[in-house]
Design a protein around this motif. Structure first.
Motif, PDB file in Angstrom:
ATOM      1  N   ASN A   1       0.847  -1.187   0.000  1.00 42.01           N
ATOM      2  CA  ASN A   1       0.000   0.000   0.000  1.00 42.01           C
ATOM      3  C   ASN A   1       0.885   1.241   0.000  1.00 42.01           C
ATOM      4  OD1 ASN A   1      -1.856   2.053   0.403  1.00 42.01           O
ATOM      5  ND2 ASN A   1      -2.225   1.546   2.559  1.00 42.01           N
TER       6      ASN A   1
ATOM      7  N   GLU B   1      -0.011   4.203  -0.009  1.00 39.95           N
ATOM      8  CA  GLU B   1      -0.702   5.295   0.687  1.00 39.95           C
ATOM      9  C   GLU B   1      -0.863   6.528  -0.191  1.00 39.95           C
ATOM     10  OE1 GLU B   1       0.475   5.260   5.143  1.00 39.95           O
ATOM     11  OE2 GLU B   1       2.242   4.497   4.070  1.00 39.95           O
TER      12      GLU B   1
ATOM     13  N   CYS C   1      -6.501   2.945  -1.560  1.00 41.83           N
ATOM     14  CA  CYS C   1      -5.446   3.516  -0.718  1.00 41.83           C
ATOM     15  C   CYS C   1      -5.975   4.578   0.244  1.00 41.83           C
ATOM     16  CB  CYS C   1      -4.346   4.120  -1.600  1.00 41.83           C
ATOM     17  SG  CYS C   1      -3.522   2.939  -2.686  1.00 41.83           S
TER      18      CYS C   1
ATOM     19  N   THR D   1      -7.886   1.718   4.720  1.00 37.48           N
ATOM     20  CA  THR D   1      -8.081   0.693   3.716  1.00 37.48           C
ATOM     21  C   THR D   1      -7.810  -0.703   4.275  1.00 37.48           C
ATOM     22  OG1 THR D   1      -7.423  -0.091   1.518  1.00 37.48           O
ATOM     23  CG2 THR D   1      -5.703   0.891   2.872  1.00 37.48           C
TER      24      THR D   1
ATOM     25  N   GLY E   1      -3.578  -4.299   1.458  1.00 39.28           N
ATOM     26  CA  GLY E   1      -2.139  -4.160   1.363  1.00 39.28           C
ATOM     27  C   GLY E   1      -1.420  -3.815   2.644  1.00 39.28           C
TER      28      GLY E   1
ATOM     29  N   SER F   1       1.525  -1.432   4.331  1.00 39.77           N
ATOM     30  CA  SER F   1       2.279  -0.190   4.185  1.00 39.77           C
ATOM     31  C   SER F   1       3.754  -0.440   4.502  1.00 39.77           C
ATOM     32  CB  SER F   1       1.711   0.904   5.087  1.00 39.77           C
ATOM     33  OG  SER F   1       1.667   0.465   6.438  1.00 39.77           O
TER      34      SER F   1
ATOM     35  N   CYS G   1       0.634  -4.080  -6.394  1.00 39.12           N
ATOM     36  CA  CYS G   1       0.156  -2.768  -5.978  1.00 39.12           C
ATOM     37  C   CYS G   1      -0.948  -2.326  -6.921  1.00 39.12           C
ATOM     38  CB  CYS G   1       1.304  -1.754  -6.012  1.00 39.12           C
ATOM     39  SG  CYS G   1       0.825  -0.102  -5.487  1.00 39.12           S
TER      40      CYS G   1
ATOM     41  N   CYS H   1      -3.622   0.869  -7.408  1.00 36.19           N
ATOM     42  CA  CYS H   1      -4.086   2.167  -6.917  1.00 36.19           C
ATOM     43  C   CYS H   1      -4.583   3.067  -8.042  1.00 36.19           C
ATOM     44  CB  CYS H   1      -2.994   2.873  -6.111  1.00 36.19           C
ATOM     45  SG  CYS H   1      -1.345   2.741  -6.780  1.00 36.19           S
TER      46      CYS H   1
END
Length: 384
Positions: A130, A132, A144, A148, A151, A153, A170, A172
């Motif tokens: 993630n 972010e 994200c 969330t 994932g 971070s 990933c 997003c």
């Protein structure tokens, strides 16, 4: 412009030439960029068209046991699989059907990684990360957003990854351009590049809408080329869904009644927004109607030939407004919703037992073939 006058019942109509145009573009991007681009079933899963897909791509991505089985049994290759949470009663079969399997959390990895390898010794394992950061404006589709469930971070990853983690996944993006990917990639590298030497592949997920007319493909290829030069050890994967089905077909419906209340005219159709075009109400996504003009804002009674379009379910909110036509709508007339192949046939439901639109394909020779008709048994057997 074709109004499909030969069609007198609801049908999703896929146009093979448009599909091949998208596939050709996508396969060329993959070849030029030196990456793999694979089909995400969550947006498009019409398996009777897989023989066409196999002429252009080699693999697909799954988010469930059923999708993973579809990849293996119907597409003919094992899936790149991600799920927010695997279960004890499905994980072994999912592993058997997968070439790549991504865990959403470190706890899921700890629970299942040995079991997955026992079920499939050749599988490649990954972790969803993630960054972010996302430019998706609709929170419903933003993976994200703060809080969330998707994932890991960067602050939660160990300095040394588990030895059997070979990739990062990933996601997003949502129907974004390559400029958004460029900005997002900066955040991904800033947070996760220190782990890149420890992995073999990175999957940048879906939402890369490269078949949209205004998409900057040269920029995408440049981004991919530059990334591969910086990290030659990483195999890059993209897994769009919408890009494959984008503008490949329509939903043909018919007017079955016209009602009026307080000066507002509603053309009631034999399809439903909530059942057959759910993103129109969920996102909301405003559909384009062939030969009609969208009139934004509140219904304006002074505009001629202005109509709400209403679905045929019992949900009061099963309508959208407003469209202006160039004539008074007639019972039996076709109303054609453009670009209705992606995120429709995979998301439809049978609320109210409403007759589900058929699925058809217009072949290169202009012939319309009905791939699937839905009937009472389809509704009944969901409860069987």
């Amino acid at each position: 412009m074709d109004t499909f006058q030969q069609i007198n019942k609801p049908v999703y109509v896929l146009e093979e030439q448009r599909l091949r145009n998208n596939l050709s573009l996508i396969s060329e991007v993959a070849r030029t960029g030196g990456i793999d681009i694979i089909l995400a079933f969550k947006a498009y899963a019409l398996w009777k068209t897989f023989p066409i897909f196999r002429e252009y791509i080699r693999a697909t991505t799954a988010s469930s046991l059923s999708e993973a089985k579809l990849a293996l049994l119907e597409f003919g290759s094992k899936a790149h699989t991600f799920s927010p949470a695997y279960t004890d009663y499905e994980i072994d079969e999912i592993a058997h059907c997968s070439s790549h399997l991504t865990f959403n959390s470190l706890s899921q990895y700890q629970r299942y990684h040995q079991r997955v390898r026992q079920a499939n010794s050749e599988i490649s394992l990954g972790i969803r990360i993630n960054p972010e950061y996302s430019e998706i404006e609709t929170d419903l589709y933003n993976p994200c957003a703060p809080g969330t469930r998707f994932g890991v971070s960067a602050d939660k990853l160990p300095e040394i990854l588990p030895e059997d983690i070979e990739g990062f996944h990933c996601h997003c993006h949502c129907e974004n351009g390559s400029d958004v990917f460029q900005r997002t990639l900066t955040h991904i590298e800033d947070k996760f590049a220190k782990w890149f030497p420890q992995i073999k592949w990175i999957n940048f997920g879906g939402g890369h809408l490269m078949t949209r007319k205004d998409y900057d493909i040269p920029l995408l290829i440049q981004i991919l080329t530059d990334f591969k030069k910086k990290y030659p050890n990483l195999h890059v994967i993209l897994e769009p869904g919408s890009a494959f089905g984008w503008q490949t077909g329509s939903l043909v419906s018919q007017v079955v009644d016209v009602v009026e209340d307080k000066g507002i005219k509603t053309a009631i159709l034999n399809v439903s927004f909530t059942c057959h075009m759910p993103d129109c109400l969920e996102m909301p996504y405003w559909p384009s109607v062939r030969n009609a003009k969208v009139i934004e804002g509140r219904y304006d009674k002074s505009i001629p030939y202005l109509y709400r379009l209403g679905g045929n379910s019992c949900l009061s909110g099963d309508f959208m407004e407003s469209w202006q036509f160039d004539h008074e709508l007639q019972i039996g007339e076709n109303i054609i919703f453009e670009d209705m192949l992606h995120y429709t046939t995979v998301k439809t439901n049978m609320f109210n037992g409403i007759t589900h639109p058929s699925i058809g394909i217009v072949h290169l020779n202009g012939e319309l073939e009905i791939l699937k008709d839905f009937g009472y048994e389809d509704y009944r057997d969901r409860m069987d």
